[in-house]
Design an enzyme around this catalytic site. Sequence first.
Site, PDB file in Angstrom:
ATOM      1  N   GLU A   1      35.547  37.888  51.005  1.00  6.32           N
ATOM      2  CA  GLU A   1      35.783  39.093  51.811  1.00  6.32           C
ATOM      3  C   GLU A   1      34.602  39.573  52.652  1.00  6.32           C
ATOM      4  O   GLU A   1      34.186  40.730  52.545  1.00  6.32           O
ATOM      5  CB  GLU A   1      36.249  40.234  50.889  1.00  6.32           C
ATOM      6  CG  GLU A   1      37.493  39.885  50.091  1.00  6.32           C
ATOM      7  CD  GLU A   1      37.946  41.005  49.175  1.00  6.32           C
ATOM      8  OE1 GLU A   1      37.281  42.053  49.107  1.00  6.32           O
ATOM      9  OE2 GLU A   1      38.985  40.825  48.510  1.00  6.32           O
TER      10      GLU A   1
ATOM     11  N   GLU B   1      45.506  34.181  45.680  1.00  5.07           N
ATOM     12  CA  GLU B   1      45.735  35.399  44.879  1.00  5.07           C
ATOM     13  C   GLU B   1      47.113  35.965  45.189  1.00  5.07           C
ATOM     14  O   GLU B   1      47.270  37.152  45.503  1.00  5.07           O
ATOM     15  CB  GLU B   1      44.650  36.447  45.173  1.00  5.07           C
ATOM     16  CG  GLU B   1      43.244  35.929  44.951  1.00  5.07           C
ATOM     17  CD  GLU B   1      42.162  36.997  45.133  1.00  5.07           C
ATOM     18  OE1 GLU B   1      42.472  38.188  45.202  1.00  5.07           O
ATOM     19  OE2 GLU B   1      40.981  36.598  45.219  1.00  5.07           O
TER      20      GLU B   1
HETATM   21  C1  XIL Z   1      40.930  42.629  41.184  1.00  2.00           C
HETATM   22  C2  XIL Z   1      41.334  42.525  39.728  1.00  2.00           C
HETATM   23  O1  XIL Z   1      42.633  41.982  39.656  1.00  2.00           O
HETATM   24  C3  XIL Z   1      41.294  43.878  39.082  1.00  2.00           C
HETATM   25  O2  XIL Z   1      41.522  43.764  37.673  1.00  2.00           O
HETATM   26  C4  XIL Z   1      39.938  44.544  39.320  1.00  2.00           C
HETATM   27  O3  XIL Z   1      39.949  45.849  38.800  1.00  2.00           O
HETATM   28  C5  XIL Z   1      39.620  44.585  40.806  1.00  2.00           C
HETATM   29  O4  XIL Z   1      39.682  43.275  41.332  1.00  2.00           O
HETATM   30  N1  XIL Z   1      40.573  40.479  45.796  1.00  2.00           N
HETATM   31  C6  XIL Z   1      39.888  39.693  44.918  1.00  2.00           C
HETATM   32  C7  XIL Z   1      40.073  39.878  43.450  1.00  2.00           C
HETATM   33  O5  XIL Z   1      39.205  38.743  45.355  1.00  2.00           O
HETATM   34  O6  XIL Z   1      38.891  39.592  42.729  1.00  2.00           O
HETATM   35  C8  XIL Z   1      40.537  41.269  43.128  1.00  2.00           C
HETATM   36  O7  XIL Z   1      40.817  41.339  41.729  1.00  2.00           O
HETATM   37  C9  XIL Z   1      41.750  41.625  43.967  1.00  2.00           C
HETATM   38  C10 XIL Z   1      41.432  41.579  45.435  1.00  2.00           C
END
Ligand code: XIL
Length: 376
Positions: free
Chosen positions: A159, A264
């Site tokens: 990101e 994701e």
């Molecule tokens: C999220 C997790 O799922 C949560 O448990 C945590 O509180 C915050 O992060 N982008 C990403 C992930 O790359 O690491 C994130 O994961 C969601 C958005």
Amino acid sequence: MKSSFVYSGILALLLLGCEQEPQPDSRSLKDALKDKFLIGTALNVEQFTGIDTLSERVARENFSAIVPENCMKSMYLQPVEGKFFFDDADQFVAWGEANKMWITGHCLVWHSQAPLWLCVDNEGNNVSSEVLTERLRKHITTVVTRYQGRIKGWDVVNEAILEDGSWRQSKFYEILGEEFIPLAFQFAHEADPEAELYYNDYSMAFEGKRNTVVQLVKTLKERGLRIDAIGMQGHIGMDDPAIEDFEKSLLAFAGTGVKVMITELDLTVLPSPDPHIGAAVESGFDFREELNPYTDGLPDSLANAWSKRMAGFFRLFLTHQDKISRVTLWGVCDKDSWRNDWPVPGRTDYALLFDRQGKAKPVVNEIIQMSLNTGK
Ligand code: XIL
């Protein structure tokens, strides 16, 4: 007597038929997708430490790849400078090996869930570019070396680019400019030359972000740095992004000569408090009842629309299977999804492929059928 003999004969023939030709839906998701791409899930600590045995079983039976949902983020691995905490990460990797999973590490450099000390001095002022470079080198080298040969690929930078294609004004960017990205890739490669290295981001269907990511891959390659794939996170909603825009980015990324991974994936059905939110984890809104309309289950019409959209995305992935190396869901069962708590805490969402009881949703069978009907 005679008729029961005939009936049992027919039954035996039917059973035989079943044995010879197994029904496609008796295959698991990972078996059906075996020759297409890896199908992965994010795991939380409860799942690989024997606390949540339900999701652990669903993960083991249906997925071929894992990524840690939180335990390898820098605030957990190095909460205090020089003090590393590897207990959870070690267990995660051991679980993956015991279950023959492709293991991805997530994530080496990310502005979020990073320890406070990383970019500042004792007074809270930004450190110099030299100090930050050394801190990044040490963090990346220590972590990647520890799992050398066991973790097959790393989300090196997560990101760094905004929707409009500009650079995120993170501390890394403030101190090192965009140079922090090639440095991170260099350090990761030096620590494990065999490991695949990825750039990962959300809202990848935006044109501005698409263009900057393409340029980033070109720059890294021109500088002789290793990059194997672009991770498109895929935290999607019922209306956004348009599948066509997602496909444009997928093709643009693949056009640079790297693989694409959906890293994701989850599909929320809940009303958004802000349509422009993307997946910025720092955005948060207060709970309101009207933002949580489906606590007792989804109406059929919405469950069907959800299924149709999820199937549509998998159709796209199967169409472009030659460009895609992995599709990972961000969680195992609906109860595990971060979408229940983000961007509004305490809601009931239905974002994943398995329901709260660990039962496969109808779309799983649909994906299996689609994959069996799609050539390699
Ligand atoms: C999220 C997790 O799922 C949560 O448990 C945590 O509180 C915050 O992060 N982008 C990403 C992930 O790359 O690491 C994130 O994961 C969601 C958005």
